[in-house]
Every structure is written in C-alpha cells, then in structure tokens.
Design a protein around this motif. Structure first.
Motif, PDB file in Angstrom:
ATOM      1  N   ASP A  50       0.829  -1.205   0.000  1.00  0.00           N
ATOM      2  CA  ASP A  50       0.000   0.000   0.000  1.00  0.00           C
ATOM      3  C   ASP A  50       0.864   1.255   0.000  1.00  0.00           C
ATOM      4  O   ASP A  50       0.563   2.232  -0.675  1.00  0.00           O
ATOM      5  CB  ASP A  50      -0.921   0.016   1.241  1.00  0.00           C
ATOM      6  N   ALA A  53       2.193   1.869  -3.388  1.00  0.00           N
ATOM      7  CA  ALA A  53       1.137   2.328  -4.288  1.00  0.00           C
ATOM      8  C   ALA A  53       0.836   3.795  -4.012  1.00  0.00           C
ATOM      9  O   ALA A  53       0.654   4.590  -4.939  1.00  0.00           O
ATOM     10  CB  ALA A  53      -0.110   1.489  -4.097  1.00  0.00           C
ATOM     11  N   LYS A  54       0.842   4.155  -2.733  1.00  0.00           N
ATOM     12  CA  LYS A  54       0.544   5.523  -2.350  1.00  0.00           C
ATOM     13  C   LYS A  54       1.631   6.453  -2.889  1.00  0.00           C
ATOM     14  O   LYS A  54       1.354   7.509  -3.461  1.00  0.00           O
ATOM     15  CB  LYS A  54       0.505   5.621  -0.822  1.00  0.00           C
ATOM     16  N   ASN A  57       1.251   6.762  -6.528  1.00  0.00           N
ATOM     17  CA  ASN A  57       0.130   7.665  -6.806  1.00  0.00           C
ATOM     18  C   ASN A  57       0.560   9.113  -6.669  1.00  0.00           C
ATOM     19  O   ASN A  57       0.243   9.953  -7.500  1.00  0.00           O
ATOM     20  CB  ASN A  57      -1.024   7.408  -5.831  1.00  0.00           C
ATOM     21  N   ARG A  60       2.833  10.096  -9.478  1.00  0.00           N
ATOM     22  CA  ARG A  60       2.089  10.248 -10.719  1.00  0.00           C
ATOM     23  C   ARG A  60       1.314  11.570 -10.694  1.00  0.00           C
ATOM     24  O   ARG A  60       1.266  12.319 -11.658  1.00  0.00           O
ATOM     25  CB  ARG A  60       1.125   9.070 -10.876  1.00  0.00           C
TER      26      ARG A  60
HETATM   27  C1  LIG Z   1      -4.070   5.098  -6.375  1.00  0.00           C
HETATM   28  O1  LIG Z   1      -4.898   5.631  -7.378  1.00  0.00           O
HETATM   29  C2  LIG Z   1      -5.889   4.745  -7.899  1.00  0.00           C
HETATM   30  C3  LIG Z   1      -6.633   5.453  -8.988  1.00  0.00           C
HETATM   31  O2  LIG Z   1      -5.861   6.346  -9.675  1.00  0.00           O
HETATM   32  C4  LIG Z   1      -6.795   4.282  -6.802  1.00  0.00           C
HETATM   33  O3  LIG Z   1      -7.744   3.328  -7.288  1.00  0.00           O
HETATM   34  C5  LIG Z   1      -5.997   3.661  -5.676  1.00  0.00           C
HETATM   35  O4  LIG Z   1      -6.856   3.329  -4.583  1.00  0.00           O
HETATM   36  C6  LIG Z   1      -4.911   4.617  -5.212  1.00  0.00           C
HETATM   37  N1  LIG Z   1      -4.091   3.919  -4.240  1.00  0.00           N
HETATM   38  C7  LIG Z   1      -3.681   4.486  -3.099  1.00  0.00           C
HETATM   39  C8  LIG Z   1      -2.877   3.614  -2.189  1.00  0.00           C
HETATM   40  O5  LIG Z   1      -3.885   5.648  -2.830  1.00  0.00           O
END
Ligand SMILES: *[C@@H]1O[C@H](CO)[C@@H](O)[C@H](O)[C@H]1NC(C)=O
Ligand SMILES: *[C@@H]1O[C@H](CO)[C@@H](O)[C@H](O)[C@H]1NC(C)=O
Length: 486
Positions: A50, A53-54, A57, A60
């Motif tokens: 997580d 991914a954060k 994100n 990006r």
């Molecule tokens: C990252 O972004 C995607 C959509 O752009 C979203 O579905 C996802 O939950 C986000 N992940 C986190 C860890 O914020």
C-alpha cells in the motif's frame, strides 16, 4: 454496359486491397514517441505494498500536475559499438545528466567500462551480418554489398521500429550512410523523434576510395546522402572544416563538436609510467631501457584498412633502421601497433620477412589489442604517437590523435589534408608528414640529440590534454538537449 460494371468492380477491388494494405501497414507501423510514457507506465504493480502504491500515486499526481518529459535518446551506429568511442562518449554524457539512452549497434568488441556499468544506458545489439557476406574483394563487393545492405536494412528497421521504445531524439553516426540515414529518417518520421546526424565523415568519399570517384555508385551514394540528411533536425560535425564542407556541398548548417579525450586518457607521472611499463606484457621486457631512454616507445593504432597506409610506416621504419646502423646516437625503437582490421595478416607476414632479411634492426615491432584502460596507459607511457590516418574527405579528424593528446603524447601524423591544422599545431604539439621519407626524417630529428625537441612537443601535448570531452559536449550538445551545466 457490362464493361463499365467490370471496371467499377475492378476499381473497387483495387481500392479495397490498397486500403487493407495501408491499414495493415499503419497498424504495424512503429509506435509514436510519447514524452509521458514513463508516467503512464507506472500503474499498480504486482506485489506492491500500500505504501508503494501511495507513493506511486503521489509521484504520478505530481508529474501530471507539472509534467517533466523524460529525456530519452537512441544512439545508433551501424558498426561495432566497442570500436565507436565517440558514440559511446555521447551515450555516457547524455546518461550522466540523467537521460536514458538506448545504444544500438553491433556488439562485438569490449565496451567502454562506463557504458557497460551504466544503469541509464541500455545496449541494444543488432543481429550480426552473416560472415558469408563479408568480403574485401572488389569484384565480390559489387555482389555481396547489396545483400549485406538488405540484411542491415532488416535488422536496423526491426530493432529501431519494434525492438526499442520511441525516444525523443535519435543520434545517428554517419557514415555508414547506407542504409542508416534512410531508415533513421523513416522511423523518426513515424515516431515523431527528432533526428540528429553526427557527421564523422562522408559515406560517398569512403566509397570513392574503394571504387574511384567517378563510379556511378559513388554518385548515387552522394545523392542519397544529401537527400536523406537534409531533413534531419540537427547536425554535429567533428571539425570546422567538415561543417564548412557540409554547408558548401549539401547546403546543411552544422555545429562542430570536436572530439576530445575522455577522462581515462591522462598524462602519467614518472612513477606511474614505471608501473605501467612493468605491468603491460608488451613493454615488460624493455621497461628499464625505455625509462633510461635507450629505447623509445612508439605507439600507433590503426584500423588496418585502405584509409591508413601501414606500408608507409613500415618503409619509414626500414629507413630508420638502416640509418641507425651507422648513427649510434639514434635510440632503439619499440613500436607497438594496436588495432584490428582486414590487412593485419598481410603486414604481419611482411614484418616477419623483413625481420628475417635483417631490415628492421635495432627495433622491435609488435602488435596488440588492448582494453581501453590498457591502451590509455600505454599512450601515457609512450614517447611518440604515430597517426597514419589519411582522411578520405580531407575534413575528418583522427580520434586516436585526440586520445594521444589526452595522454600528453606528442604526435607525428599524416598531415596532408585540410582539417589537420585544426588538430595538430606544427612544432608545438606534433609534426605532420606527407611521405615515408618525411616520417623517417622526423623520427631522426625528434629522437636524436638532447631530446629538447621531444620535450617541447610533450609540453605542447600536455597543454592540449587539459581540454576535455565533457566540457565540449556540455557546451554544444548539452545546450541542444537542454541539460543545465553541471
Ligand atoms: C491510487 O490511485 C488509484 C486510482 O488512480 C486508486 O484506485 C488507488 O486506490 C490509489 N491507491 C492508493 C494507495 O492511494
Ligand atoms: C543516471 O541517471 C540519474 C538520474 O536519473 C543520475 O542521477 C545518475 O547520475 C545517472 N547515472 C550515471 C552513471 O550516469
């Protein structure tokens, strides 16, 4: 009336076939350059936590708010990458500023160490030409050349169009111009990539050496070179003389990016010189004699091709040998010839028979193929460097002389071409010759007596050694790629 219907049918059929072909072609055409591909590509990855991914994100997000296109460059050489130092230096410099480089060419000899270890550079090898198509015979050349070109077209087109991701810039070495320039133009058009041509020489003038200047192939090749280079975005040349010639023959405006020695070519201290002489297997036996000056170490690097007349050096050495028989004040010579190439075996046999006839007394000629580091050390330890490079166009400059200056080594070189004085200043860092007799005379003059002349040339060469590739590159290419000076 039936006729008209038939014609309509026919026309419709042809149109359908054509449109299918075009669709097929467009569908399979090379993909376009997208400056933000690296941002979009960062989707969620398998096994990502997580936190990751954060972070991804956020990155990006930040990039899409103030996007900064990634700097990507394809460096293309239709030749052995290991033997294309300048193209490797381009790649290293671009990568040093954080750009990503695909270095595309034949992967035969060893690469520059900074290239192979660099994470920002990817080597993309071309499929080697089958050995059956390699020949030096002039008659066979006319038959095998087209087959070889077909092979190169295939491998180059395939790798550039489909084997690599589109880049913002493509830097192509010329020559060889056939088929490189045409394919590079074509691919750059489809990929919206900016084409840069790095002019090392003229392809047609090299072909003229093989076939004669009036041969129809030479004319076609000149026309081809002009047509496919004119639409490139930027042109670099290796000399001012070449930039002038591009302007006058092809009406192309180019910027000069002089070759400069890379950082591993450095003058040696006396202590370092001793270590090198004792370490290299080529000099080990003579280390003491070279340091005392009884033997002089002479280095020449050659590609053993028609471009460089090795016979001339051999003639000069024979003449030196015969004069040294009477003049004891002339030192003995250890001559080391480095390089690989087609005429090597021929000359090795010749050296052997001259040795048997005792025509190469008071000297030892040996050949070597060294790694870049060892070659740089050898240059640093030598007394004189010799360049036999006969420029086919008159406006290219031998890189090996640049490396010799980097190592603070004075140069004697074939100097009967236009660009020579741009590189070597007569009597200051080197001397030029135009015949075997002149080279013999220069060797005698520089090596005999108190060594004052050699010392003076060495000081000049050491001064030259201070100007480096990185400075030149940042100033000329760095500006084009919009890298800040670092
Ligand atoms: C990252 O972004 C995607 C959509 O752009 C979203 O579905 C996802 O939950 C986000 N992940 C986190 C860890 O914020
Ligand atoms: C590779 O690129 C990064 C920036 O993306 C840079 O910091 C690094 O120095 C480069 N590495 C080399 C070896 O040039």
């Amino acid at each position: 009336m039936a006729d008209a219907a038939e014609i309509v049918n026919w026309v419709v059929g042809v149109a359908l076939a054509l449109s299918t072909l075009v669709t097929l072609f467009l569908w399979t055409a090379p993909s376009q350059y997208d400056p933000f591909a690296h941002v979009k590509a960062q989707g969620p990855q398998a096994g990502e936590t997580d936190e990751d991914a954060k972070f991804a994100n956020q990155t990006r997000d930040r990039l899409s708010r103030s996007p900064e296109p990634q700097k990507t460059l394809q460096v293309v050489v239709l030749g052995d990458i290991g033997r294309s130092p300048r193209m490797q230096y381009h790649a290293i410099s671009f990568a040093k500023h954080g750009g990503k480089v695909d270095l595309i060419g034949f992967h035969e000899s060893e690469l520059h160490p900074e290239v192979s270890s660099n994470k920002n550079i990817t080597i993309v090898p071309l499929v080697p030409t089958p050995s059956a198509l390699q020949t030096n015979s002039k008659i066979l050349f006319l038959f095998t050349a087209p087959l070889k070109i077909l092979w190169q077209i295939w491998t180059l087109y395939h790798i550039l169009g489909y084997g690599t991701k589109p880049a913002k810039w493509m830097l192509v070495q010329n020559p060889p111009s056939i088929p490189t320039l045409a394919i590079a133009q074509w691919i750059c058009f489809f990929r919206c990539t900016k084409l840069i041509i790095d002019w090392h020489n003229f392809g047609y003038s090299i072909l003229a050496l093989k076939l004669g200047p009036r041969h129809p192939f030479v004319r076609i090749s000149k026309f081809y070179e002009r047509s496919f280079s004119q639409r490139a975005d930027t042109h670099f040349t290796v000399s001012n003389a070449m930039a002038r010639m591009l302007q006058s023959t092809f009406n192309i405006k180019a910027t000069t990016l002089h070759d400069r020695p890379a950082s591993q070519f450095q003058p040696l201290t006396a202590e370092q010189r001793k270590t090198v002489l004792e370490r290299l297997s080529e000099t080990k036996e003579y280390a003491k004699d070279i340091q005392s000056g009884h033997w002089k170490l002479i280095v020449s690097s050659t590609s053993w091709t028609a471009d460089e007349d090795f016979g001339l050096l051999l003639d000069a050495l024979q003449a030196y040998s015969s004069s040294a028989r009477e003049r004891q004040s002339l030192p003995n010579l250890l001559v080391i010839i480095t390089g690989k190439g087609p005429q090597k075996e021929y000359y090795l046999d010749k050296i052997q028979s001259l040795n048997q006839e005792k025509k190469l007394d008071r000297m030892l000629i040996s050949t070597a193929w060294l790694s870049t580091e060892d070659y740089a050390s050898l240059l640093g330890a030598a007394d004189i460097g010799i360049s036999l490079h006969k420029s086919s166009s008159g406006v290219d400059l031998p890189m090996k002389v640049v490396d010799m200056f980097g190592a603070g080594l004075p140069v004697l070189g074939w100097g009967k071409f236009e660009a020579w004085p741009e590189l070597v200043r007569e009597g200051i860092n080197g001397r030029g010759f135009g015949s075997a007799e002149e080279l013999t005379r220069l060797l005698q003059e520089v090596l005999e007596g108190d060594g004052k002349q050699l010392q003076k040339l060495r000081e000049g060469a050491s001064k030259e050694s201070a100007i480096r590739w990185d400075d030149e590159w940042d100033e000329v290419a760095g500006k084009l790629f919009k890298f800040g000076r670092s």
